[in-house]
Scaffold this active site. Structure first.
Site, PDB file in Angstrom:
ATOM      1  N   ASP A  13      -7.375   3.281  -2.881  1.00 48.65           N
ATOM      2  CA  ASP A  13      -8.055   3.331  -1.574  1.00 48.65           C
ATOM      3  C   ASP A  13      -8.306   4.796  -1.221  1.00 48.65           C
ATOM      4  O   ASP A  13      -7.371   5.589  -1.121  1.00 48.65           O
ATOM      5  CB  ASP A  13      -7.168   2.666  -0.511  1.00 48.65           C
ATOM      6  CG  ASP A  13      -7.837   2.592   0.859  1.00 48.65           C
ATOM      7  OD1 ASP A  13      -8.984   3.063   1.005  1.00 48.65           O
ATOM      8  OD2 ASP A  13      -7.203   2.046   1.794  1.00 48.65           O
TER       9      ASP A  13
ATOM     10  N   LYS B  58      -3.194   5.353  -2.486  1.00 50.93           N
ATOM     11  CA  LYS B  58      -4.214   6.156  -1.811  1.00 50.93           C
ATOM     12  C   LYS B  58      -4.651   7.265  -2.767  1.00 50.93           C
ATOM     13  O   LYS B  58      -3.818   7.849  -3.476  1.00 50.93           O
ATOM     14  CB  LYS B  58      -3.618   6.767  -0.545  1.00 50.93           C
ATOM     15  CG  LYS B  58      -3.193   5.728   0.488  1.00 50.93           C
ATOM     16  CD  LYS B  58      -4.395   5.079   1.136  1.00 50.93           C
ATOM     17  CE  LYS B  58      -3.979   4.140   2.265  1.00 50.93           C
ATOM     18  NZ  LYS B  58      -5.137   3.531   2.937  1.00 50.93           N
TER      19      LYS B  58
ATOM     20  N   LYS C 277      -9.588  -6.768   8.314  1.00 45.35           N
ATOM     21  CA  LYS C 277      -8.522  -6.383   9.250  1.00 45.35           C
ATOM     22  C   LYS C 277      -8.894  -6.943  10.614  1.00 45.35           C
ATOM     23  O   LYS C 277      -9.998  -6.691  11.105  1.00 45.35           O
ATOM     24  CB  LYS C 277      -8.397  -4.861   9.355  1.00 45.35           C
ATOM     25  CG  LYS C 277      -7.790  -4.189   8.141  1.00 45.35           C
ATOM     26  CD  LYS C 277      -7.554  -2.706   8.387  1.00 45.35           C
ATOM     27  CE  LYS C 277      -7.102  -2.039   7.090  1.00 45.35           C
ATOM     28  NZ  LYS C 277      -7.010  -0.575   7.220  1.00 45.35           N
TER      29      LYS C 277
ATOM     30  N   GLU D 236     -11.285   0.921  -3.027  1.00 42.39           N
ATOM     31  CA  GLU D 236     -11.512   0.641  -1.610  1.00 42.39           C
ATOM     32  C   GLU D 236     -12.129   1.844  -0.908  1.00 42.39           C
ATOM     33  O   GLU D 236     -11.648   2.967  -1.037  1.00 42.39           O
ATOM     34  CB  GLU D 236     -10.166   0.268  -0.975  1.00 42.39           C
ATOM     35  CG  GLU D 236     -10.258  -0.191   0.472  1.00 42.39           C
ATOM     36  CD  GLU D 236      -8.901  -0.665   1.015  1.00 42.39           C
ATOM     37  OE1 GLU D 236      -7.986  -0.959   0.220  1.00 42.39           O
ATOM     38  OE2 GLU D 236      -8.755  -0.729   2.254  1.00 42.39           O
TER      39      GLU D 236
ATOM     40  N   GLY E 138      -4.050  -3.983   6.317  1.00 38.34           N
ATOM     41  CA  GLY E 138      -2.960  -3.717   7.266  1.00 38.34           C
ATOM     42  C   GLY E 138      -3.185  -2.429   8.035  1.00 38.34           C
ATOM     43  O   GLY E 138      -3.978  -1.573   7.633  1.00 38.34           O
TER      44      GLY E 138
ATOM     45  N   LYS F 276      -1.412  -0.905  -4.255  1.00 35.92           N
ATOM     46  CA  LYS F 276      -2.566  -0.080  -3.883  1.00 35.92           C
ATOM     47  C   LYS F 276      -2.061   1.330  -3.660  1.00 35.92           C
ATOM     48  O   LYS F 276      -1.033   1.519  -3.007  1.00 35.92           O
ATOM     49  CB  LYS F 276      -3.173  -0.669  -2.604  1.00 35.92           C
ATOM     50  CG  LYS F 276      -4.044   0.269  -1.787  1.00 35.92           C
ATOM     51  CD  LYS F 276      -4.775  -0.517  -0.708  1.00 35.92           C
ATOM     52  CE  LYS F 276      -4.806   0.213   0.619  1.00 35.92           C
ATOM     53  NZ  LYS F 276      -5.466  -0.596   1.677  1.00 35.92           N
TER      54      LYS F 276
ATOM     55  N   SER G 209       0.856  -1.178   0.000  1.00 30.23           N
ATOM     56  CA  SER G 209       0.000   0.000   0.000  1.00 30.23           C
ATOM     57  C   SER G 209       0.899   1.237   0.000  1.00 30.23           C
ATOM     58  O   SER G 209       1.754   1.375   0.870  1.00 30.23           O
ATOM     59  CB  SER G 209      -0.891  -0.014   1.244  1.00 30.23           C
ATOM     60  OG  SER G 209      -1.616   1.181   1.346  1.00 30.23           O
TER      61      SER G 209
ATOM     62  N   ASP H 299     -13.708  -1.436   3.547  1.00 26.63           N
ATOM     63  CA  ASP H 299     -12.727  -1.541   4.634  1.00 26.63           C
ATOM     64  C   ASP H 299     -13.410  -1.010   5.902  1.00 26.63           C
ATOM     65  O   ASP H 299     -14.037  -1.771   6.655  1.00 26.63           O
ATOM     66  CB  ASP H 299     -11.465  -0.740   4.241  1.00 26.63           C
ATOM     67  CG  ASP H 299     -10.419  -0.620   5.343  1.00 26.63           C
ATOM     68  OD1 ASP H 299     -10.640  -1.102   6.457  1.00 26.63           O
ATOM     69  OD2 ASP H 299      -9.340  -0.024   5.095  1.00 26.63           O
TER      70      ASP H 299
HETATM   71  O1  OSB Z   1       0.508  -1.328   4.842  1.00 24.62           O
HETATM   72  C1  OSB Z   1      -0.436  -1.357   5.642  1.00 24.62           C
HETATM   73  O2  OSB Z   1      -0.299  -1.820   6.791  1.00 24.62           O
HETATM   74  C2  OSB Z   1      -1.765  -0.839   5.206  1.00 24.62           C
HETATM   75  C3  OSB Z   1      -1.721   0.587   4.855  1.00 24.62           C
HETATM   76  C4  OSB Z   1      -3.069   1.194   4.655  1.00 24.62           C
HETATM   77  O3  OSB Z   1      -3.529   1.198   3.563  1.00 24.62           O
HETATM   78  C5  OSB Z   1      -3.697   1.845   5.804  1.00 24.62           C
HETATM   79  C6  OSB Z   1      -2.855   2.366   6.745  1.00 24.62           C
HETATM   80  C7  OSB Z   1      -3.343   3.063   7.830  1.00 24.62           C
HETATM   81  C8  OSB Z   1      -4.701   3.204   7.977  1.00 24.62           C
HETATM   82  C9  OSB Z   1      -5.574   2.679   7.038  1.00 24.62           C
HETATM   83  C10 OSB Z   1      -5.090   1.964   5.958  1.00 24.62           C
HETATM   84  C11 OSB Z   1      -6.104   1.373   5.038  1.00 24.62           C
HETATM   85  O4  OSB Z   1      -6.013   0.233   4.589  1.00 24.62           O
HETATM   86  O5  OSB Z   1      -7.094   2.042   4.779  1.00 24.62           O
HETATM   87 MG    MG Z   2      -8.334   0.965   3.484  1.00 21.30          MG
END
Ligand code: OSB
Ligand code: MG
Length: 368
Positions: free
Chosen positions: A189, A164, A263, A214, A291, A162, A136, A239
């Site tokens: 995401d 953001k 999660k 996402e 994650g 992925k 991510s 999510d």
């Molecule tokens: O690499 C990771 O642990 C996930 C990173 C990530 O996308 C995330 C990190 C912090 C808070 C929310 C998210 C998410 O999945 O939305």
């Molecule tokens: Mg997410």
């Protein structure tokens, strides 16, 4: 199994790079580590994944500690339990606070796996020896920097990327990535940064062959997501909106998503995560493991969970070295060619590195 002693440590870990989402930036990671001891002396470890501020969910590190100290530990300590599935039942009268619940429940699963001579993956019903993982990528200062980072992850072998997105950092960013990486398994995401009023932008994303989008809409919504899904080709992955099996059932019945990100912390533990996995498998909804920028203990639990059969899409559990200069487990979580080998040793299959843990500990308290 009877839990007799719990040590909570508050750790602060430097991150190799800050992680930026539509809701904020995380510069260093703070977390609670739970060292849970049962009457026979078996020790299990849990990690609280709540952040310092309530941006991703309403929980924080402080509310987690409060819930653990004043409600969850008093409920669990000195009670005889036969199976970790009983922990979520014991905690059921306490509303929400999923991340606090998950951290202690995960440690009980670890103890249970050890005492029944199984790996945590096996204890959960997992059957994969290798899991596919993605990465991510946070919001970057420039598209050039983003492309450069993606190039390095593709070279490392990560199975999907992925990125953001947020309003103003979406179509052009995705177009630039697609131009450079025509066949890359790619997804976006939004962490709830859009509303139904943005449907034009979200529909434009359909042109880029994303695996999924996402959580485009509100963190507590499944109704607008259902409306949106009807007007999008790209599957929506939920999510934030899914905090329980019941949430998953309702979202699937409404048609709010085509995929679910599971999660462990967000859904209150491994038992609920497994139950969501099982339900989605029945309904033909693929899942993957999300994650929370976990340190080694949380990462180990993600690896075990991902070994279940319906985790058919690469998750966000990157290697330890992606985030940490030095992780708190030995060996660290290693990604080779985009795969993590699921440990076969009993318990989580990684050893907590007490020296590193103590070095990173700010405060510590023992409960009996
Ligand atoms: O690499 C990771 O642990 C996930 C990173 C990530 O996308 C995330 C990190 C912090 C808070 C929310 C998210 C998410 O999945 O939305
Ligand atoms: Mg997410």
């Amino acid at each position: 199994m009877r839990i007799e002693e719990i040590t909570i440590r508050h750790l602060k870990m430097a991150m190799k790079a800050p992680f930026k989402t539509s809701f904020g930036t995380i510069h260093e990671k703070e977390l609670l580590l739970l060292e849970v001891k049962d009457v026979a002396g078996t020790i299990g470890w849990g990690e609280t994944v709540a952040f310092v501020a309530p941006w991703y969910t309403e929980e924080t590190l402080k509310t987690s500690w409060h819930m653990l100290e004043d409600f969850l530990m008093p409920t669990l300590l000195h009670k005889e339990i036969a199976h970790p599935d009983e922990v979520s039942k014991l905690f059921a009268p306490i509303r929400r606070n999923c991340m606090a619940k998950a951290s202690i429940e995960g440690a009980v699963w670890d103890i249970y796996a050890q005492q029944t001579n199984q790996s945590l993956a096996q204890a959960l019903g997992g059957n994969k020896n290798l899991i596919e993982v993605g990465v991510s990528v946070g919001i970057q200062p420039s598209v050039g920097k983003l492309i450069e980072l993606i190039k390095s992850y593709v070279q490392m072998g990560y199975k999907r990327v992925k990125v953001k997105i947020k309003p103003g950092y979406d179509i052009e960013v995705i177009r630039a990535i697609r131009t450079e990486f025509r066949d890359l398994p790619l997804m976006a995401d939004a962490n709830s940064a859009y509303t139904l009023g943005d449907i034009d932008i979200l529909q434009q994303l359909d042109a880029f062959d994303l695996l999924m989008i996402e959580q485009p809409l509100a963190a507590d919504d499944i109704v607008d997501h259902a409306k949106l899904q009807k007007q999008l080709k790209t599957p929506i992955c939920l999510d934030e909106s899914i905090t329980s099996l019941e949430d998953a059932r309702k979202a699937i019945e409404l048609g709010s998503c085509g995929v679910i990100n599971v999660k462990i912390g967000r859904v209150g533990g491994l038992t609920e995560a497994r139950n969501i996995h099982d339900y989605c498998r029945e309904k033909g909804i693929p899942v993957w493991c999300g994650g929370m920028l976990e340190a080694g203990i949380g990462r180990a639990h993600n690896v075990a969970l991902t070994s279940l059969a319906n985790f058919v899409l690469p998750g966000d559990t990157a290697g330890s070295d992606h985030y940490w200069y030095e992780d708190i487990i030995q060996p660290e979580v290693i990604v080779e060619d985009g795969f993590i080998r699921v440990p076969q040793a009993i318990g989580i299959g990684y050893t907590p590195n007490i020296d590193v843990i103590e070095k990173l500990t700010i405060t510590k308290k023992v409960y009996k």
